[in-house]
Design an enzyme around this catalytic site. Structure first.
Site, PDB file in Angstrom:
ATOM      1  N   GLY A  37       5.243  -2.784   6.371  1.00 35.19           N
ATOM      2  CA  GLY A  37       5.895  -1.619   5.775  1.00 35.19           C
ATOM      3  C   GLY A  37       5.115  -1.007   4.631  1.00 35.19           C
ATOM      4  N   HIS A  38       4.146  -1.745   4.106  1.00 38.28           N
ATOM      5  CA  HIS A  38       3.445  -1.273   2.906  1.00 38.28           C
ATOM      6  C   HIS A  38       1.943  -1.386   3.122  1.00 38.28           C
ATOM      7  CE1 HIS A  38       2.344  -0.887  -1.366  1.00 38.28           C
ATOM      8  NE2 HIS A  38       3.550  -0.433  -1.571  1.00 38.28           N
ATOM      9  N   PHE A  39       1.287  -0.421   3.782  1.00 41.13           N
ATOM     10  CA  PHE A  39       1.918   0.698   4.468  1.00 41.13           C
ATOM     11  C   PHE A  39       1.499   0.637   5.935  1.00 41.13           C
ATOM     12  CE2 PHE A  39       1.387   2.156   0.090  1.00 41.13           C
ATOM     13  CZ  PHE A  39       2.646   2.627  -0.200  1.00 41.13           C
ATOM     14  N   LEU A  44      -1.566  -2.604   1.858  1.00 42.29           N
ATOM     15  CA  LEU A  44      -1.831  -2.722   0.416  1.00 42.29           C
ATOM     16  C   LEU A  44      -0.780  -3.650  -0.199  1.00 42.29           C
ATOM     17  CD1 LEU A  44      -2.434   1.018  -0.573  1.00 42.29           C
ATOM     18  CD2 LEU A  44      -4.174  -0.772  -0.307  1.00 42.29           C
TER      19      LEU A  44
END
Lengths: 153, 93
Positions: A37-39, A44
């Site tokens: 989800g990140h990203f 990251l």
């Protein structure tokens, strides 16, 4: 580092009682559900987890200096700055220094670097409280796992 | 040079976001100004730094909780200021 388990510290490199400073190292994993989800497509380490990493280094510093008599709980983050992106596989060096030891609280300054380049830094405040029942042994085990040996505390 | 009270009032105003004019020597930090325990630790840090002392908050809290001292003795600002002055004097002695 095991991001999803909040195990942010791999190894304590040094704990200097005189200067009240700790240095630890951590390697960002190549893969983690966090990166989904990140990203998406651009992994990251989230700033909140970098903050947690600085908090854990600071926490082990306080625990070590106090001989594991009390538990530091994060109560404030000031002057946090995130200067560079951190991706999978990055080797992090985390340092924390005790800025002030108050009555029932402590303040640290922490920073993370990678290959000497600044990643982030912050001033962190901790409330110092008696260990909740049964927690001190578990924290000692965690500390031992990352090389904060009994003789150091 | 600002008085101890002026310095403390300025710290409380800035740290707890309380209008300066609401803060008087008679103000009770908790009951009148609504400062909670976490905010008071922020204030204690600023006071420690400003005066080069260590407010014995744990001792005070214990004394209040055990009924050995009324909270007013430490948390009404004129009393807090007197204790800061005493800590500063003790440090300089």
């Amino acid at each position: 580092m095991r991001l999803e388990y909040f195990e942010m510290i791999d190894q304590v490199t040094s704990l200097d009682r005189e200067t009240k400073r700790i240095e630890v190292s951590s390697v960002v994993p190549q893969e983690s559900p966090v990166f989904e989800g990140h990203f998406p497509g651009h992994p990251l380490v989230p700033g909140v987890l970098l903050t947690e990493t600085m908090a854990q280094a600071s926490g082990y510093l306080v625990l070590g200096l106090m001989g594991f008599t009390h538990m530091p709980f994060l109560m404030g983050v000031d002057k946090a700055r995130f200067r560079t992106f951190v991706g999978p596989g990055t080797v992090l060096t985390v340092t924390a220094s005790l800025e002030h030891e108050g009555s029932g609280y402590a303040v640290t300054k922490a920073r993370i670097t990678a290959e000497g380049k600044p990643i982030c830094d912050a001033e962190l405040r901790f409330r110092i409280m008696p260990f909740p029942e049964g927690m001190d042994g578990l924290m000692r085990a965690q500390a031992k796992r990352i090389g904060l040996l009994e003789e150091n505390v | 040079m600002a008085s101890t009270f002026e310095t403390v009032a300025g710290i409380i105003s800035e740290t707890a976001d309380i209008p300066r004019e609401q803060i008087t020597p008679e103000s009770h930090a908790i009951e009148d100004l609504g400062i909670d325990s976490l905010a008071f630790l922020d204030i204690a840090f600023a006071i420690d730094k400003a005066f080069g002392i260590k407010l014995p908050l744990e001792q005070w809290t214990q004394e209040v909780n055990e009924g050995k001292a009324p909270a007013e003795e430490y948390f009404v600002l004129k009393n807090l200021v007197a204790r800061i002055d005493a800590l500063v004097a003790a440090k300089q002695a």
